[in-house]
Design a protein around this motif. Structure first.
Motif, PDB file in Angstrom:
ATOM      1  N   MET A   1       0.748  -1.164   0.046  1.00  0.00           N
ATOM      2  CA  MET A   1      -0.049   0.123  -0.065  1.00  0.00           C
ATOM      3  C   MET A   1       0.892   1.093   0.014  1.00  0.00           C
ATOM      4  N   TYR A   2       2.195   1.140   0.838  1.00  0.00           N
ATOM      5  CA  TYR A   2       2.719   2.669   1.008  1.00  0.00           C
ATOM      6  C   TYR A   2       4.180   2.218   0.146  1.00  0.00           C
ATOM      7  N   LYS A   3       4.094   1.603  -0.889  1.00  0.00           N
ATOM      8  CA  LYS A   3       5.577   1.306  -1.439  1.00  0.00           C
ATOM      9  C   LYS A   3       5.838   2.478  -2.307  1.00  0.00           C
ATOM     10  N   ASN A   4       5.105   3.599  -2.746  1.00  0.00           N
ATOM     11  CA  ASN A   4       5.612   4.714  -3.305  1.00  0.00           C
ATOM     12  C   ASN A   4       5.507   5.874  -2.061  1.00  0.00           C
ATOM     13  N   THR A   5       5.309   5.631  -0.918  1.00  0.00           N
ATOM     14  CA  THR A   5       5.258   7.078  -0.341  1.00  0.00           C
ATOM     15  C   THR A   5       6.584   7.418   0.366  1.00  0.00           C
ATOM     16  N   PRO A   6       6.884   8.868   0.081  1.00  0.00           N
ATOM     17  CA  PRO A   6       8.378   9.278   0.386  1.00  0.00           C
ATOM     18  C   PRO A   6       8.423   8.864   1.963  1.00  0.00           C
ATOM     19  N   LEU A   7       9.890   8.594   2.108  1.00  0.00           N
ATOM     20  CA  LEU A   7      10.348   8.235   3.354  1.00  0.00           C
ATOM     21  C   LEU A   7      10.747   9.616   4.068  1.00  0.00           C
ATOM     22  N   GLN A   8      10.499   9.296   5.454  1.00  0.00           N
ATOM     23  CA  GLN A   8      10.807  10.582   6.376  1.00  0.00           C
ATOM     24  C   GLN A   8      11.983  10.119   7.388  1.00  0.00           C
ATOM     25  N   PHE A   9      13.158  10.953   7.530  1.00  0.00           N
ATOM     26  CA  PHE A   9      14.042  10.485   8.294  1.00  0.00           C
ATOM     27  C   PHE A   9      14.419  11.815   9.331  1.00  0.00           C
ATOM     28  N   ASP A  10      14.618  11.413  10.525  1.00  0.00           N
ATOM     29  CA  ASP A  10      14.773  12.595  11.353  1.00  0.00           C
ATOM     30  C   ASP A  10      16.220  12.205  12.050  1.00  0.00           C
ATOM     31  N   PRO A  11      17.334  12.927  12.026  1.00  0.00           N
ATOM     32  CA  PRO A  11      18.624  12.455  12.736  1.00  0.00           C
ATOM     33  C   PRO A  11      18.472  12.878  14.203  1.00  0.00           C
ATOM     34  N   PRO A  12      19.037  11.905  15.039  1.00  0.00           N
ATOM     35  CA  PRO A  12      19.381  12.194  16.612  1.00  0.00           C
ATOM     36  C   PRO A  12      19.994  13.568  16.624  1.00  0.00           C
ATOM     37  N   SER A  13      19.512  14.345  17.780  1.00  0.00           N
ATOM     38  CA  SER A  13      20.308  15.170  18.285  1.00  0.00           C
ATOM     39  C   SER A  13      21.653  14.951  18.936  1.00  0.00           C
ATOM     40  N   SER A  14      22.529  15.742  19.447  1.00  0.00           N
ATOM     41  CA  SER A  14      23.762  15.527  19.817  1.00  0.00           C
ATOM     42  C   SER A  14      23.427  14.506  20.892  1.00  0.00           C
ATOM     43  N   PRO A  15      24.328  13.335  20.949  1.00  0.00           N
ATOM     44  CA  PRO A  15      23.996  12.283  22.196  1.00  0.00           C
ATOM     45  C   PRO A  15      24.988  12.944  23.283  1.00  0.00           C
ATOM     46  N   MET A  16      24.481  12.558  24.457  1.00  0.00           N
ATOM     47  CA  MET A  16      25.108  13.010  25.933  1.00  0.00           C
ATOM     48  C   MET A  16      25.566  11.668  26.318  1.00  0.00           C
ATOM     49  N   ILE A  17      26.909  11.867  27.012  1.00  0.00           N
ATOM     50  CA  ILE A  17      27.520  10.774  27.594  1.00  0.00           C
ATOM     51  C   ILE A  17      28.046  11.178  28.922  1.00  0.00           C
ATOM     52  N   TYR A  18      27.404  10.212  29.896  1.00  0.00           N
ATOM     53  CA  TYR A  18      27.944  10.626  31.495  1.00  0.00           C
ATOM     54  C   TYR A  18      27.849   9.401  32.023  1.00  0.00           C
TER      55      TYR A  18
ATOM     56  N   VAL B   1      36.858   2.153  40.961  1.00  0.00           N
ATOM     57  CA  VAL B   1      35.750   1.686  41.346  1.00  0.00           C
ATOM     58  C   VAL B   1      34.897   1.338  40.276  1.00  0.00           C
ATOM     59  N   LYS B   2      33.830   0.526  40.210  1.00  0.00           N
ATOM     60  CA  LYS B   2      33.244  -0.165  38.783  1.00  0.00           C
ATOM     61  C   LYS B   2      32.015   0.849  38.915  1.00  0.00           C
ATOM     62  N   ASN B   3      31.973   1.316  37.707  1.00  0.00           N
ATOM     63  CA  ASN B   3      30.750   2.453  37.268  1.00  0.00           C
ATOM     64  C   ASN B   3      30.068   2.117  36.061  1.00  0.00           C
ATOM     65  N   THR B   4      29.174   2.876  35.461  1.00  0.00           N
ATOM     66  CA  THR B   4      28.402   2.691  34.136  1.00  0.00           C
ATOM     67  C   THR B   4      28.686   3.920  33.392  1.00  0.00           C
ATOM     68  N   LEU B   5      28.990   3.698  32.146  1.00  0.00           N
ATOM     69  CA  LEU B   5      28.929   4.794  31.256  1.00  0.00           C
ATOM     70  C   LEU B   5      27.344   4.859  30.464  1.00  0.00           C
TER      71      LEU B   5
ATOM     72  N   ARG C   1      30.860  10.878  20.848  1.00  0.00           N
ATOM     73  CA  ARG C   1      31.224  11.671  22.108  1.00  0.00           C
ATOM     74  C   ARG C   1      32.214  11.031  22.752  1.00  0.00           C
ATOM     75  N   ILE C   2      33.121  11.731  23.381  1.00  0.00           N
ATOM     76  CA  ILE C   2      34.278  11.238  24.116  1.00  0.00           C
ATOM     77  C   ILE C   2      34.092  11.447  25.674  1.00  0.00           C
ATOM     78  N   TRP C   3      34.446  10.169  26.356  1.00  0.00           N
ATOM     79  CA  TRP C   3      34.583  10.444  27.910  1.00  0.00           C
ATOM     80  C   TRP C   3      36.061   9.945  28.263  1.00  0.00           C
ATOM     81  N   GLY C   4      36.532  10.699  29.038  1.00  0.00           N
ATOM     82  CA  GLY C   4      37.721  10.024  29.652  1.00  0.00           C
ATOM     83  C   GLY C   4      39.004  11.193  29.837  1.00  0.00           C
TER      84      GLY C   4
END
Length: 242
Positions: free
Chosen positions: A99-116, A125-129, A200-203
């Motif tokens: 049904m939708y094979k000719n429908t234009p595709l929509q793409f939205d890019p992600p905003s700048s990722p955050m790393i913490y 000491v064990k942690n999680t990024l 994104r860089i952490w360290g």
């Protein structure tokens, strides 16, 4: 609310509802069911917290909330029902693709990722990024990690895509690690709407800022102590002369 999201030969159906539990309090109860040619998703959440999702790779249901939080345990057979829903979804997918094979595709890019980090950083000491990615469409994104420019897969995880009110999605990837001086970690995000990956860089910068602060504070303290000692010396000498 039902939204149809297409990516080349893929289509995902999303179903959401709001549950009113009293005249004064509203809670958002969300259920997501979706499929593509090669993948699928079924997830339930309450007020933005995932309560349960189907892990179709390991063929089991997952309750991601920590054990110390009271949560609803889903009845036996919930995962099997999710697999049955996938079969129905793929049948509907074939129809919708025509049904939708000719429908234009929509793409939205992600905003700048955050790393913490999940917890305050203590060396050794064990942690999680945490790498938080939001605002993209369609889902999912691909997130990869490196440590000192070497790809890391052990200790990594990523939640299922979570829909936002504007129709875009958010995902969170995690990396369990032990902070060590000089180690550099990266989180790299890939999505069809991006011309090039977002990294994104952490360290190193975090460690350097701590080290520099320690050096400057140490120098300041030393100078301060020398000033106090010199002042005391001249005060004693002045008293002796009088």
């Amino acid at each position: 609310m039902m939204m149809m999201m297409m990516k080349v030969s893929e289509l995902v159906l999303v179903l959401s509802c709001v549950l009113c539990v009293s005249a004064d309090v509203f809670h958002e109860d969300l259920a997501i069911g979706g499929c593509s040619d090669t993948d699928g998703e079924e997830m339930y959440s309450l007020d933005g917290e995932e309560k349960w999702y189907a892990d179709f790779i390991n063929k089991r249901g997952v309750e991601p909330l920590p054990s110390f939080i009271d949560h609803i345990s889903y009845q036996e057979g919930t995962y099997e029902q999710a697999e049955a829903d996938q079969q129905i979804c793929r049948q509907n997918l074939k129809v919708d693709q025509q049904m939708y094979k000719n429908t234009p595709l929509q793409f939205d890019p992600p905003s700048s990722p955050m790393i913490y980090t999940r917890d305050k950083v203590e060396l050794g000491v064990k942690n999680t990024l945490i790498c938080h990615v939001s605002g993209f469409y369609p889902a999912p994104v691909n997130v990869s990690w490196t440590k000192n420019e070497q790809k890391v897969t052990e200790g990594t995880s990523i939640n299922v895509p979570f829909p936002l009110k504007d129709g875009s999605f958010t995902q969170i990837s995690r990396l369990d690690f032990i902070p060590q001086l000089g180690d550099v970690y990266t989180c790299t995000v890939r999505h069809p709407a991006l011309n090039q990956p977002l990294t994104r860089i952490w360290g190193e910068t975090q460690h350097l800022s701590v080290s520099r602060c320690a050096v400057f504070c140490g120098v300041g303290l030393t100078v301060g102590l020398l000033g106090v000692a010199a002042g005391t010396f001249f005060l004693i000498k002045g008293n002796e002369c009088s």
